[in-house]
Scaffold this active site. Structure first.
Site, PDB file in Angstrom:
ATOM      1  N   LYS A 128       1.821   1.204  19.563  1.00  0.00           N
ATOM      2  CA  LYS A 128       0.762   1.244  18.351  1.00  0.00           C
ATOM      3  C   LYS A 128       0.424  -0.138  18.127  1.00  0.00           C
ATOM      4  O   LYS A 128       1.175  -0.770  17.389  1.00  0.00           O
ATOM      5  CB  LYS A 128       1.499   2.035  17.223  1.00  0.00           C
ATOM      6  CG  LYS A 128       0.793   1.931  15.870  1.00  0.00           C
ATOM      7  CD  LYS A 128       1.307   2.623  14.792  1.00  0.00           C
ATOM      8  CE  LYS A 128       0.966   1.965  13.426  1.00  0.00           C
ATOM      9  NZ  LYS A 128       1.650   2.683  12.321  1.00  0.00           N
ATOM     10  N   GLY A 155       2.209   2.728   2.890  1.00  0.00           N
ATOM     11  CA  GLY A 155       3.116   2.693   1.922  1.00  0.00           C
ATOM     12  C   GLY A 155       2.816   3.122   0.573  1.00  0.00           C
ATOM     13  O   GLY A 155       3.480   3.096  -0.538  1.00  0.00           O
ATOM     14  N   GLY A 191      -0.490   5.537   4.393  1.00  0.00           N
ATOM     15  CA  GLY A 191      -1.312   6.185   2.861  1.00  0.00           C
ATOM     16  C   GLY A 191      -0.931   7.438   2.710  1.00  0.00           C
ATOM     17  O   GLY A 191      -1.386   8.015   1.308  1.00  0.00           O
ATOM     18  N   ASN A 236       5.373   7.921   7.374  1.00  0.00           N
ATOM     19  CA  ASN A 236       6.797   7.198   7.239  1.00  0.00           C
ATOM     20  C   ASN A 236       7.251   7.132   5.928  1.00  0.00           C
ATOM     21  O   ASN A 236       8.018   7.733   5.516  1.00  0.00           O
ATOM     22  CB  ASN A 236       6.654   5.767   8.174  1.00  0.00           C
ATOM     23  CG  ASN A 236       7.983   5.107   8.075  1.00  0.00           C
ATOM     24  OD1 ASN A 236       9.052   5.764   7.778  1.00  0.00           O
ATOM     25  ND2 ASN A 236       8.094   4.116   9.039  1.00  0.00           N
ATOM     26  N   THR A 237       6.626   6.266   5.220  1.00  0.00           N
ATOM     27  CA  THR A 237       7.311   5.742   3.688  1.00  0.00           C
ATOM     28  C   THR A 237       7.469   6.986   2.891  1.00  0.00           C
ATOM     29  O   THR A 237       8.579   7.013   2.138  1.00  0.00           O
ATOM     30  CB  THR A 237       6.249   4.957   2.906  1.00  0.00           C
ATOM     31  OG1 THR A 237       6.234   3.561   3.737  1.00  0.00           O
ATOM     32  CG2 THR A 237       6.782   4.592   1.637  1.00  0.00           C
TER      33      THR A 237
END
Lengths: 66, 257, 257, 66, 257, 257, 66, 66
Positions: free
Chosen positions: E98, E159, E186, E207-208
């Site tokens: 990525k 995030g 996001g 992820n976050t």
């Protein structure tokens, strides 16, 4: 002789000047800008610029736009 | 005297509202709209003259003293944009150019990379260059280096009236870039223009919404007012949103205690 | 002369922006704000006098000729609202009353049912009644029957600055009810006030956002301009949103064809 | 004698008029509205309104509000 | 058997939800989250080993058979991204990368231009390249030419949990580009991931939000379900919005006529 | 075993998705949709039988064991709603009733006041009453007192697919009222249903969007999954939005320092 | 002799092999990738790669990331 | 004799029972609910309920609804 004016083929008399061409197509030459074979020709040079067979002329002007 | 003026390339302008001149149903509406809104900068385009019939002269409808900002619409590459800009300059109406390079007939999105290239070339030739771009921090930084006089990020698709769909990314430009940020494209209602100004935009440019309104001069003036209102909102320190209620009347001295 | 004036209970007003007078850091700011925005109607509240110290007289800071609209804040029932309204009238400053009946200290939401009851009683007594409500078509219909002079639906929670979170339901009132619709509560930025007017609201009332801004008079004026802009937008026939792009410059006469 | 004024117990001389009470607590009586036992007393009636022991008086005024 | 599978670079994956592995409070949560959500592709980063203390081995917590997608976080230029990608490949865990090139410590926005350059180089070297970009039609077209295996436009700032703030521009990519569009960055709630899929995205990466939730495995599974739901919504022909009401019960046969 | 079950009036249900049965193009789609989504409660309406031709029996298409929730559609007053509810009960399919009192043919908005009255009467008669209302804190409090088994606030206009336009006010009900809050009306996409659940709603009811989709059973299932995902999101502690970026990969150990 | 390891100056014995260096700093060499003076050194070459004074070594590994 | 059935005037024989009326209009009487002059008549009472001239009958059933 034939030239290309604004993308269209046009027959014009030999030895036509750029000034004469402009006069033929607009009543307000002062608001027209002329390109001859991709080079801008300033207005004061129009009368002494004699068109050659096969040349390409663009005459452009301001219009509304965003 | 209003000291909070729009300043671009060292010139000051008494209005932060820029008007586009395309698509008006008649030129009388255009002229009345420019006067009604007090725009000091208007955009125009360059096109081949019509060989079959006499065109109207758009310049007759633009009041004396208004700055002409010629767009490069029709350009699909930096090279074409440069050529249009040079023709516009040769016409003798100044050297302000809005770079518009588009290769997308559906959404009319600008090609940021070609726009940067055209900005470099034209700035070096002395043009005052206002590039129209998708809001992107890195592109904006490169435009600063390339000598742009302002950055014109889109709010949404040209002519869509969808408003500020790029809100967060325009705000990034406003916060991170030193050039004036002029929101262009997609602004379809005064409230949307107002919001752009509240974010801290330096100015807003509108064309389609005004041109196709039932009453263009009335709406042009409304946009102009909304832009002023938004600017004042920005300067006056708008308070933040709160997730709950907070009384505006006193919470003491009630009769029924 | 502006013929598009706000009309409530047969009286005309030169401004469609109403200002609340609570929460200002100082009364000088309040007075300057009223003057700056040109509000012709301002709200005030009624409270017990402070027995320990001399209160300031709020009325001194409200210019001559401005209509006082006393709210019934503190009322938890129709009966209490009625009592406050009668006291206000006895004070000799007119009979305009904003009904505000609240039993919710967190969100400060109005009790629609009690508000209808108070409106019935006070309208019958000759008051000019402007009820503050959650936007609800049936309540609005009942307020019309009850003799209300206008309907004041909330945009969002009082003092929240969250803007027009009830957009669709305010629009229903505007379309279905013959009374003026004045958006009250939660309007925290000029763009939000502007949007309310674009929907067709008759007026907008703001208090908290102005009172707690860094520069209240500047923001008050900004709201007033935004309200005018939104009204003009509504009247001028704003165009609809479109999901795609549409060129503003001509699509013919390109140089590169 | 004792009365309740704006929710608080107050000791006042017997035969105090409403006008005298108002004067004691504000410099601007013209902007005050008075309620005696839940009924509004208009300003012109204040001097002839003599307070009775145990009565409840509300003195209210305009303040900033939204 | 589910025939509607995510396909990237000729490989099929049974889940359209990709999970990032950063920021988990403990590695047990990470492993449980991967298992709970059934992700078949997870991102990892490359960093210098800690000379002072023994690092945990992240790979131990990633189930056998899951494709590792190494990001180039830390890269500020195409050259740095290329170097990181080559190191990752040398580690012997495949050639999926990525591209993430960031020069903005506040909003963590990707540098589209450098990303295109890195994509060209790495695709030519045989990497399977998934570039993380701001959604831009022209960049996406160039990524197609550069040999990218997918395009990963951001929904909002990394995030931030702000959701799909680039909705319209991601939709343009989905409609105009033939590569899979994987929304990255996001996405902070299952409903947001679901909406991205309803627009027609091929997959979503989170992820976050998962890592910092109170219960990461539970939320990971919720995201995965929401992604499936959104995909099914897209495929089942979701109806359009309408500005008015339309009865769901029959409008004939009423008792009270 | 899933211990987080929807509980209404002391009964537990294994699904938090309720399906309406109106407007399906054919009854086979209806049955397949109920089975696909696993709904344990479905709404039906009561109408005069068609004297000219044989009606289909809707009940044949509803699987055994699914709770029938009869709506009072067609009722314009509390009295009419009560009459419909009693007829439904006499039909011998239970005593669950969704109160729907509407006097607005354009937006189909519910009449809150009449709904409260009908709730009082029917609860006292032993019905399990689920009133459909505009989200209003005071009405919800009165419904609690009136004996309602749940509150069903609208997300937007019936059949509009506009989604959660009453977000803030539904959230107030969820936070302030002890009854289950079931979002009904206007939910037109799985992502919208998911968002309602993330706010803390107890369940979501959908009809129009499923019935008119290209593939109703597929979309019914998608809604059901989205509802589960949103519920899990709510329970797992979704993180808040942040206005800036925050790296998901580590900010130390970079190679290029 | 001094080398630069992961950006930090380190003193190591002369003629240290890359394999020895890796062993010193991690228990799991199989998950480490090594760069010597910006060129990747594959694992099978570590033992025969003898570090020189002033060289720059990067030892990297996978970590959680988004 | 004439009655009103579901809002429409209908001629029916004298002494028709509610059960007979229901049978005439539906094949599935078990899913029908009947109201006679605004009072619900339970199914077991249909056969002994004889309709009178001018009475109003409602026969309703479940249909799809939201």
């Amino acid at each position: 002789m034939q030239i290309t004016l604004n993308g269209q083929p046009k027959d014009i008399p030999n030895n036509t000047s750029l000034a004469a061409l402009v006069d033929q197509y607009t009543k307000e030459p002062t608001r027209v800008v002329a390109e001859l074979d991709s080079a801008i020709v300033t207005r004061d040079a129009w009368s002494r610029t004699i068109l050659k067979p096969g040349c390409t002329v663009e005459l452009v002007t301001f219009v509304g736009g965003g | 005297m209003n000291t909070d003026q729009l300043e671009i390339a060292g010139q000051k302008f008494s209005s932060r509202f820029l008007l586009g001149t395309g698509k008006f149903r008649n030129k009388g509406d255009l002229k009345a709209s420019i006067i009604a809104c007090g725009a000091r900068i208007v955009t125009v385009a360059l096109r081949r003259i019509d060989l079959e019939r006499h065109d109207e002269n758009i310049l007759e409808y633009i009041p004396e003293g208004v700055t002409l900002l010629t767009n490069t619409s029709g350009a699909r590459t930096a090279v074409e944009a440069v050529r249009i800009a040079r023709l516009a300059k040769a016409a003798g109406h100044g050297n302000w150019v809005k770079i518009e390079v588009i290769n997308d007939s559906k959404y009319l999105l600008p090609d940021n990379e070609e726009t940067v290239k055209a900005t470099e070339i034209l700035s070096a030739e002395g043009f005052i260059v206002l590039p129209y771009v998708s809001p992107d921090l890195y592109i904006a930084r490169r435009l600063v280096k390339a000598g742009a006089a302002a950055v014109m990020p889109l709010g949404s698709f040209i002519g869509s009236n969808m408003g500020l769909r790029t809100r967060e990314f325009i705000k990034v430009l406003i916060d991170e870039i030193t050039l004036p940020v002029i929101v262009d494209a997609g602004i379809g209602a005064p409230s949307q223009a107002c919001e752009a100004m509240e974010l801290g935009a330096a100015a807003v440019l509108v064309n389609t919404a005004v041109a196709i309104a039932d009453n263009p001069p009335m709406l042009a003036k409304a946009f102009s007012q909304a832009v002023e209102a938004g600017r004042a909102g920005f300067l006056s320190g708008l308070p933040a949103k709160r997730p709950q209620g907070e009384a505006s009347s006193p919470l003491t001295g009630f009769l029924f205690e």
